[in-house]
Design an enzyme around this catalytic site. Structure first.
Site, short mmCIF file in Angstrom:
data_model
loop_
_atom_site.label_atom_id
_atom_site.label_comp_id
_atom_site.label_asym_id
_atom_site.label_seq_id
_atom_site.Cartn_x
_atom_site.Cartn_y
_atom_site.Cartn_z
N GLY A 1 0.84 -1.19 0.00
CA GLY A 1 0.00 0.00 0.00
C GLY A 1 0.86 1.23 0.00
O GLY A 1 1.99 1.20 0.52
N ASN A 2 0.37 2.29 -0.59
CA ASN A 2 1.13 3.53 -0.60
C ASN A 2 0.22 4.70 -0.91
O ASN A 2 -0.80 4.56 -1.58
CB ASN A 2 2.28 3.46 -1.63
CG ASN A 2 1.87 2.77 -2.90
OD1 ASN A 2 1.10 3.30 -3.68
ND2 ASN A 2 2.37 1.55 -3.12
N SER B 1 9.82 2.63 -0.86
CA SER B 1 9.51 1.24 -1.19
C SER B 1 9.80 0.29 -0.03
O SER B 1 10.89 0.33 0.55
CB SER B 1 10.36 0.84 -2.40
OG SER B 1 10.05 -0.47 -2.81
N GLY B 2 8.82 -0.55 0.31
CA GLY B 2 9.04 -1.68 1.22
C GLY B 2 9.41 -1.32 2.65
O GLY B 2 9.94 -2.16 3.37
N SER C 1 8.35 4.21 -3.71
CA SER C 1 7.49 3.05 -3.96
C SER C 1 7.61 2.59 -5.41
O SER C 1 7.70 3.41 -6.33
CB SER C 1 6.03 3.45 -3.68
OG SER C 1 5.16 2.54 -4.31
N SER C 2 7.59 1.27 -5.61
CA SER C 2 7.68 0.77 -6.98
C SER C 2 6.47 1.18 -7.82
O SER C 2 6.52 1.19 -9.05
CB SER C 2 7.82 -0.76 -6.98
OG SER C 2 6.80 -1.33 -6.20
N ASP C 3 5.37 1.58 -7.17
CA ASP C 3 4.18 2.03 -7.91
C ASP C 3 4.25 3.51 -8.32
O ASP C 3 3.27 4.04 -8.85
CB ASP C 3 2.92 1.82 -7.04
CG ASP C 3 2.64 0.34 -6.80
OD1 ASP C 3 2.76 -0.43 -7.76
OD2 ASP C 3 2.33 -0.03 -5.65
N HIS D 1 -3.00 3.66 -3.07
CA HIS D 1 -3.09 2.30 -3.61
C HIS D 1 -3.05 1.32 -2.44
O HIS D 1 -2.19 1.43 -1.57
CB HIS D 1 -1.93 2.03 -4.57
CG HIS D 1 -1.88 0.61 -5.03
ND1 HIS D 1 -2.98 -0.03 -5.55
CD2 HIS D 1 -0.88 -0.30 -5.06
CE1 HIS D 1 -2.65 -1.28 -5.87
NE2 HIS D 1 -1.37 -1.47 -5.58
N ASP E 1 -22.75 8.14 -1.73
CA ASP E 1 -22.17 9.28 -1.02
C ASP E 1 -20.73 9.56 -1.46
O ASP E 1 -20.25 10.68 -1.32
CB ASP E 1 -22.19 9.03 0.50
CG ASP E 1 -23.58 9.22 1.09
OD1 ASP E 1 -24.41 9.88 0.46
OD2 ASP E 1 -23.81 8.70 2.20
N HIS F 1 -5.52 -7.02 -9.84
CA HIS F 1 -4.55 -6.35 -8.97
C HIS F 1 -5.26 -5.74 -7.76
O HIS F 1 -5.32 -6.39 -6.71
CB HIS F 1 -3.80 -5.31 -9.82
CG HIS F 1 -2.70 -4.62 -9.08
ND1 HIS F 1 -1.77 -3.82 -9.70
CD2 HIS F 1 -2.38 -4.60 -7.76
CE1 HIS F 1 -0.92 -3.35 -8.79
NE2 HIS F 1 -1.28 -3.81 -7.62
N TYR G 1 -24.69 18.60 2.77
CA TYR G 1 -24.44 17.61 3.83
C TYR G 1 -23.24 18.05 4.67
O TYR G 1 -22.25 18.52 4.13
CB TYR G 1 -24.16 16.25 3.19
CG TYR G 1 -23.85 15.13 4.16
CD1 TYR G 1 -24.86 14.32 4.67
CD2 TYR G 1 -22.55 14.93 4.59
CE1 TYR G 1 -24.56 13.30 5.56
CE2 TYR G 1 -22.25 13.91 5.49
CZ TYR G 1 -23.26 13.11 5.96
OH TYR G 1 -22.97 12.11 6.84
ZN LIG Z 1 -0.36 -3.28 -5.78
#
Ligand SMILES: [Zn+2]
Length: 232
Positions: free
Chosen positions: A29-30, A46-47, A75-77, A96, A121, A170, A228
């Site tokens: 996650g990132n 990353s990691g 991050s690799s993403d 992510h 919503d 994914h 709202y």
């Molecule tokens: Zn992923």
């Protein structure tokens, strides 16, 4: 003293919300947070374990992909985040995760249908799923091409009204106007995915909410007619 301290702090705090909301297992996650005026974004390294991560570990990258500040690898993403910042004007943060229920829909190759007002919503209609990436896309510039299939899926959709997508096989990518809001939407996505899965188990023929109900719920929280909650 870094000129990016505020950006890195916002990014760090948003990343810490992922384990708090139980949206991640291990380090899958990132979150990134951008500063569009300066053409950069901060992203989780990353990691790195969430328990030991510090605000100063956030890596600052420019929109061309060059590292501007930071000693750790981003991050690799990162290329996926970069692609979304380029394509979706008005977003400031990308999240992510592999949150389980949303990822189950991604793995099933199904969008999350809008079956109730909790969904309305946050998302103005079904949360779409992308096509699968081709072998060539996976073998060339995988993370960048992941961004491309998301952008392709949104050709006829408004990313500001549906701030989430499922990448097939994914998991979810979610975005928003701040790190905190984007993570909130990632949490809402996980909740509506779980609700939709249960509703479809109880009634596989469950129908999406009618347009007039979707419209009412989405518009009372978003846009110029929103009423709202409390004014910002
Ligand atoms: Zn992923």
């Amino acid at each position: 003293m870094s000129q990016y301290n505020d950006l890195k702090a916002e990014c760090y705090e948003a990343n810490l919300l992922l384990p708090e909301y139980k949206l991640i297992d291990l380090t899958f996650g990132n979150v990134s947070v951008s500063d569009p005026a300066r053409g950069v974004f901060a992203i989780k390294p990353s990691g790195v374990d969430y328990a030991v991560m510090k605000a100063d570990d956030m890596v600052v990258v420019d929109f061309e992909g060059k590292i501007v500040e930071g000693t750790l690898r981003p991050s690799s993403d990162t290329p996926t985040h970069r692609r979304l910042f380029q394509a979706f004007a008005g977003i400031r943060s990308v999240v992510h995760t592999h949150s389980r229920n949303a990822t189950a829909f991604a793995q099933a190759g199904r969008g999350i249908p809008c079956l109730g007002t909790t969904h309305c919503d946050y998302f103005n209609g079904e949360v779409p799923v992308t096509r699968a990436l081709s072998a060539a896309e996976v073998q060339s510039d995988y993370e960048w091409e992941t961004g491309n299939v998301i952008v392709e899926r949104f050709r006829d959709l408004n990313p500001l009204e549906i701030p989430a997508v499922l990448v097939k096989n994914h998991g979810p990518f979610v975005w928003g106007p701040s790190g905190r809001k984007a993570v909130e939407s990632a949490f809402a996505l996980e909740i509506v995915a779980e609700m939709a899965m249960k509703a479809l188990q109880l009634n596989p023929q469950a129908e999406p909410v009618p347009a007039y109900l979707l419209d009412k719920h989405f518009k009372r929280k978003h846009g110029t007619g929103a009423y709202y909650g409390q004014p910002a």
